[in-house]
Design a protein around this motif. Sequence first.
Motif, PDB file in Angstrom:
ATOM      1  N   ASP A  86       4.666   3.319   6.817  1.00  0.00           N
ATOM      2  CA  ASP A  86       5.753   2.531   7.690  1.00  0.00           C
ATOM      3  C   ASP A  86       6.674   1.839   7.692  1.00  0.00           C
ATOM      4  O   ASP A  86       7.773   1.527   8.975  1.00  0.00           O
ATOM      5  N   VAL A  87       7.599   2.245   6.866  1.00  0.00           N
ATOM      6  CA  VAL A  87       8.947   2.081   6.636  1.00  0.00           C
ATOM      7  C   VAL A  87       9.381   3.354   6.267  1.00  0.00           C
ATOM      8  O   VAL A  87      10.952   3.236   6.398  1.00  0.00           O
ATOM      9  N   ASP A  88       9.280   4.742   4.785  1.00  0.00           N
ATOM     10  CA  ASP A  88      10.280   5.797   4.070  1.00  0.00           C
ATOM     11  C   ASP A  88       8.876   6.768   3.788  1.00  0.00           C
ATOM     12  O   ASP A  88       8.445   6.339   2.290  1.00  0.00           O
ATOM     13  N   LEU A  89       7.981   7.744   4.837  1.00  0.00           N
ATOM     14  CA  LEU A  89       7.848   8.496   4.224  1.00  0.00           C
ATOM     15  C   LEU A  89       7.455   9.345   2.881  1.00  0.00           C
ATOM     16  O   LEU A  89       7.224   9.589   2.390  1.00  0.00           O
ATOM     17  N   LEU A 113       0.731  -1.366   0.212  1.00  0.00           N
ATOM     18  CA  LEU A 113      -0.272  -0.043   0.014  1.00  0.00           C
ATOM     19  C   LEU A 113       1.285   1.578   0.118  1.00  0.00           C
ATOM     20  O   LEU A 113       1.519   1.323   0.893  1.00  0.00           O
ATOM     21  N   ASP A 114       0.806   2.024  -0.764  1.00  0.00           N
ATOM     22  CA  ASP A 114       1.421   3.750  -1.164  1.00  0.00           C
ATOM     23  C   ASP A 114       0.562   4.089   0.376  1.00  0.00           C
ATOM     24  O   ASP A 114      -0.250   3.954   0.801  1.00  0.00           O
ATOM     25  N   SER A 140      10.804   7.016  -2.698  1.00  0.00           N
ATOM     26  CA  SER A 140      10.654   7.234  -4.441  1.00  0.00           C
ATOM     27  C   SER A 140       9.689   6.045  -4.796  1.00  0.00           C
ATOM     28  O   SER A 140       9.454   5.017  -4.634  1.00  0.00           O
ATOM     29  N   ASP A 141       8.963   6.825  -6.168  1.00  0.00           N
ATOM     30  CA  ASP A 141       8.031   5.800  -6.597  1.00  0.00           C
ATOM     31  C   ASP A 141       8.759   4.735  -7.294  1.00  0.00           C
ATOM     32  O   ASP A 141       8.731   3.573  -7.537  1.00  0.00           O
ATOM     33  N   SER A 142       9.950   4.126  -7.780  1.00  0.00           N
ATOM     34  CA  SER A 142      10.392   4.054  -8.092  1.00  0.00           C
ATOM     35  C   SER A 142      10.852   2.817  -7.092  1.00  0.00           C
ATOM     36  O   SER A 142      11.289   1.655  -7.212  1.00  0.00           O
ATOM     37  N   GLU A 143      11.593   3.107  -6.207  1.00  0.00           N
ATOM     38  CA  GLU A 143      11.489   2.555  -4.870  1.00  0.00           C
ATOM     39  C   GLU A 143      10.437   1.220  -4.288  1.00  0.00           C
ATOM     40  O   GLU A 143      11.185   0.375  -4.305  1.00  0.00           O
ATOM     41  N   ILE A 144       9.458   2.215  -4.555  1.00  0.00           N
ATOM     42  CA  ILE A 144       8.524   1.491  -4.726  1.00  0.00           C
ATOM     43  C   ILE A 144       8.252   0.190  -4.833  1.00  0.00           C
ATOM     44  O   ILE A 144       7.628  -0.874  -4.962  1.00  0.00           O
ATOM     45  N   LEU A 145       8.288   0.439  -7.023  1.00  0.00           N
ATOM     46  CA  LEU A 145       8.272  -0.427  -7.514  1.00  0.00           C
ATOM     47  C   LEU A 145       9.232  -1.446  -7.787  1.00  0.00           C
ATOM     48  O   LEU A 145       8.817  -2.598  -7.838  1.00  0.00           O
TER      49      LEU A 145
END
Length: 61
Positions: A29-32, A5-6, A35-40
């Motif tokens: 819960d990890v890092d507000l 979940l974003d 970046s989008d690329s890190e999430i992907l």
Amino acid sequence: MRFLLDMNVSGVLLNLLLDSGHDVACVRDVDLKMSDSEILDWAVREKRIIITTDSDFEQMI
């Protein structure tokens, strides 16, 4: 199912997914400032489905 979940996803959806027995990880819960690329990358690495309201992911994929 495994979801990621974003930051912009509501707590109501989080609770619904958890109550349904799904494996849910949350960006908030990890890092507000992730970046989008890190999430992907995270989603691909852990084979998770991203849930977001951010249209940038559609362009990335």
